[in-house]
Scaffold this active site. Structure first.
Site, short mmCIF file in Angstrom:
data_model
loop_
_atom_site.label_atom_id
_atom_site.label_comp_id
_atom_site.label_asym_id
_atom_site.label_seq_id
_atom_site.Cartn_x
_atom_site.Cartn_y
_atom_site.Cartn_z
N TYR A 50 -11.56 76.67 -3.23
CA TYR A 50 -10.13 76.55 -3.54
C TYR A 50 -9.63 77.85 -4.16
O TYR A 50 -10.10 78.26 -5.23
CB TYR A 50 -9.86 75.39 -4.49
CG TYR A 50 -10.28 74.03 -3.97
CD1 TYR A 50 -10.50 73.81 -2.61
CD2 TYR A 50 -10.45 72.95 -4.83
CE1 TYR A 50 -10.88 72.56 -2.14
CE2 TYR A 50 -10.83 71.70 -4.36
CZ TYR A 50 -11.05 71.51 -3.02
OH TYR A 50 -11.43 70.28 -2.56
N GLY A 109 1.44 62.15 0.61
CA GLY A 109 2.71 61.75 0.01
C GLY A 109 3.44 60.68 0.80
O GLY A 109 4.48 60.17 0.35
N LEU A 130 2.64 57.70 1.21
CA LEU A 130 2.56 56.43 0.50
C LEU A 130 3.03 56.58 -0.95
O LEU A 130 2.68 55.78 -1.81
CB LEU A 130 1.12 55.89 0.54
CG LEU A 130 0.56 55.61 1.94
CD1 LEU A 130 -0.89 55.16 1.85
CD2 LEU A 130 1.40 54.57 2.68
N ALA A 189 -1.97 59.75 1.07
CA ALA A 189 -1.73 60.10 2.48
C ALA A 189 -0.66 61.18 2.61
O ALA A 189 0.38 60.98 3.27
CB ALA A 189 -1.33 58.87 3.29
#
Length: 306
Positions: A51, A202, A204, A200
């Protein structure tokens, strides 16, 4: 915050964890999000050497200074890269894993990593060699426990049968139900799931309709765009004044006891606050759980099978 045991280890992680990949590279902003998460009762922070090419580990390490005993740090290895250069290559060799942990420890500024995970995996990997590396790191005290981050059933089953993994990180949410075929199997072997992507992308979340319109332009997995939009439209009907969309999504993946933590990302303290409503939301009923399952598809992995 309730905690769940990670496999047969002595690690107990908060039911919701913070995925740190989305924190960004603004140290002050990221540190504020991490501190608010810790103050709320979250104790699991998930990062990886890949990352931001290591910078994310540095940010997490900076944020937990003085609070090390309050935190379960999960990091990952397997992607070989050179800081300052674009791109990476997959390297699950013993040599790279044992070199990688030293670099991660230095960036994090800690003496040990609580949960060290192989960041992927293929059936062609030198699995026995990788396992030996992780076992040695545990024996050396540099790692408390280890797991893998994989969605591939054939890879997962190799590690279940051959290694001492305590966890598997998999994308899992009410739209992506592919891990469900493995949950009972993992529970039988006392291996926990860390569910990444529980919201998911955003779709959900409380902004689900807007996110679905932009994120599912070409559909999502085996769902058409119209199907995703229809689910995003109906999702709020399962919520009320005591439970928002985020809490519902987190509760769904935590419904199965094999799942130890739902690991969500937050780019802002506002997004963090939306997910933290999970702490006080009324429990998910079996009736609502079944309704969600009837609304979505019981997808299974079609590739990477034995």
């Amino acid at each position: 915050m309730k905690k769940r045991r990670l496999g047969n280890s002595d690690l107990y992680v908060s039911e919701i964890g913070l995925g740190c990949m989305s924190l960004g590279t603004d140290y002050a902003k990221a540190e504020n999000i991490v501190h608010e998460a810790l103050d709320s009762g979250i104790n699991y922070l998930d990062t990886a050497d890949l990352y931001d090419y290591g910078q994310n580990e540095e940010i997490v390490g900076q944020a937990v200074k003085g609070r090390r005993d309050d935190v379960i740090i999960g990091s990952k290895v397997g992607n070989k890269f050179t800081p300052g250069e674009e791109g990476w290559t997959w390297d699950p060799s013993k040599k790279h894993i044992k070199e990688g942990v030293k670099s991660s420890l230095k960036r994090l500024g800690v003496d040990y990593i609580d949960l060290y995970q192989l960041h992927g995996g293929t059936i062609e990997d030198p699995v026995d060699e990788s396992i030996q590396a992780f076992d040695e790191l545990v024996d050396e005290g540099l790692v408390r426990a280890y797991g893998i981050s994989s969605i591939r059933p054939n890879v997962i089953k190799q590690y279940v049968e051959k290694s001492n993994i305590v966890s598997i990180m998999m994308q899992y949410n009410a739209l992506d139900r592919r891990p469900e075929e493995l949950l009972n199997y993992l529970a039988e072997h006392d291996i926990s799931v860390l569910a990444r992507g529980p919201l998911a992308k955003g779709m959900l979340s409380s902004q689900g309709r807007e996110k679905a319109a932009s994120k599912a332009e070409d559909g999502y997995l085996e769902y058409s765009r119209d199907e995703v939009l229809a689910i995003a439209e109906e999702w709020p009907s399962f919520t009320d004044s005591d439970k928002n969309a985020e809490a519902l999504a987190l509760q769904y993946v935590l419904h199965h006891p094999a799942v130890a933590s739902a690991v969500f990302g937050a780019r802002t303290t506002g997004q963090l606050a939306d997910s933290l409503t999970y702490r006080t939301a009324p429990a998910l009923t079996n009736e609502t759980y079944r309704k969600i399952q009837s609304l979505t598809k019981p997808l299974t992995y079609q590739k990477h099978r034995s």
